[in-house]
Design a protein around this motif. Structure first.
Motif: not given
Ligand code: AMP
Ligand code: TRP
Length: 332
Positions: A148, A8, A145, A143
């Motif tokens: 990705q 993340v 969202g 795992p």
């Molecule tokens: P990030 O904040 O972009 O580093 O995302 C970290 C994790 O959160 C990743 O696995 C993303 O796929 C998931 N994620 C980020 N935004 C969303 C969202 N709106 N809905 C579901 N999963 C999310």
């Protein structure tokens, strides 16, 4: 052997999308998998970051993960920059991945927008670094969202291309794990846009740091349409805002969207939103409190990351060594 890896970015607050789409699943997987979780600061600098803010965000995101239930004793939690294997393997993957593959990445297109010529080379090569994160540990499951998914397909392409170019069976074909009823949580202001850390409106998302009264306000103000809740999920297809709130509800109470529709069939959104706010508060308040407690003890959070980095380094070193041999680097 099954090994889980995920990451993340330390940019701003974690929100309900991060939590339901990813982090809650990370916690569940710990019960029966070896898990490695990473705060990806190398990814964060693909767009400009203020150094002091980046440091603070790294601590804060690590604290949120611990507060959400990530176990850094049986598993590993660390920040990416402290294990140099990620950057080393990313370079090798820069030489394996094809321009054509990266040109298809929708996240780059979205993030670079109209100013493509001005985007950093790092933003373009971002998915290669992500593949390196995963394959430095030969992780088998990731795992994430829904957003990705494409990056994980690229990770498999890179693993396959490396294995076949060198005639080895070095890297696994990693499987994405995208599960739960909220794999893509949308903005509370616009049911067609993803809930994101970078949305200029704070009312578009619920942050893990939001106090209960703010959660109530944000959910009350969340956009919906004038119709009551439907009896089946099919009827949500043309109602993105309604579908989003029902999906969030289902994920929070670990029920299917279908069951939630049956329960609220014909109810007004005002009633439903009250129940949704109650659920969100019950789930998030303990996490927020624990996070505040951890943020008051930055030395502890840093010690967790330090220890995690050391253990991650130990796991990555033999893989880097193996890759160097395969590629033909003289190990002097
Ligand atoms: P990030 O904040 O972009 O580093 O995302 C970290 C994790 O959160 C990743 O696995 C993303 O796929 C998931 N994620 C980020 N935004 C969303 C969202 N709106 N809905 C579901 N999963 C999310
Ligand atoms: N690109 C992911 C995101 O923005 C974060 C990430 C970096 C990641 N490296 C990873 C996720 C490796 C899973 C595995 O959400």
């Amino acid at each position: 052997m099954n090994r889980v890896f995920s990451g993340v970015q330390p940019t701003g607050n974690l929100h309900l999308g991060n939590y339901l789409g990813a982090i809650r699943n990370w916690v569940t997987l710990q019960a029966d998998h070896e898990c490695i979780y990473c705060v990806v600061d190398l990814h964060a600098i693909t767009v400009a970051q203020d150094p002091a803010e980046l440091r603070a965000s790294t601590r804060e995101v690590a604290a949120s993960l611990l507060a959400a239930g990530i176990d850094a004793k049986t598993g590993i939690l660390f920040n990416q920059s402290q294990v140099s294997a990620h950057a080393e393997l990313a370079w090798i993957f820069n030489c394996v991945a094809r321009l054509g593959w990266l040109n298809r990445m929708t996240q780059f297109k979205e993030k670079a927008g109209k100013h493509r010529e001005n985007a950093s080379v790092g933003l373009y090569a971002y998915p290669n670094l992500m593949a390196a994160d995963i394959l430095t540990y030969k992780a088998t499951h990731v795992p994430v969202g829904e957003d990705q998914k494409q990056h994980l397909e690229l990770c498999r392409d890179i693993a396959q291309a490396f294995n076949s170019q060198y005639g080895v069976d070095c890297f696994p074909l990693t499987e994405p794990l995208i599960f739960g009823e909220a794999t893509r949580v949308m903005s509370l202001r616009d049911g067609t846009a993803k809930m994101s850390k970078s949305d200029p409106s704070d009312y578009a998302r619920i942050n893990l740091t939001d106090p209960p009264d703010l959660i109530v306000k944000k959910i009350r103000r969340a956009r919906t349409d004038p119709d009551p809740l439907p009896s089946t999920p099919d009827e949500l297809e043309s109602r993105p805002e309604a579908a989003n709130l029902v999906g969030i509800f289902a994920a929070l109470c670990s029920e299917s969207v279908e069951a939630v529709c049956r329960r609220f069939d014909g109810a007004q959104f005002s009633t439903f939103k009250e129940k949704l706010a109650e659920l969100a508060i019950a789930e998030l308040t303990p996490i927020t409190a624990e996070m505040q407690r951890l943020m008051d003890d930055p030395a502890y959070v840093e010690s967790v990351l330090h220890d995690g980095a050391e253990r991650a380094r130990n796991l990555s070193e033999p893989v880097i060594r193996e890759v160097q041999e395969v590629v033909g680097f003289l190990i002097a």
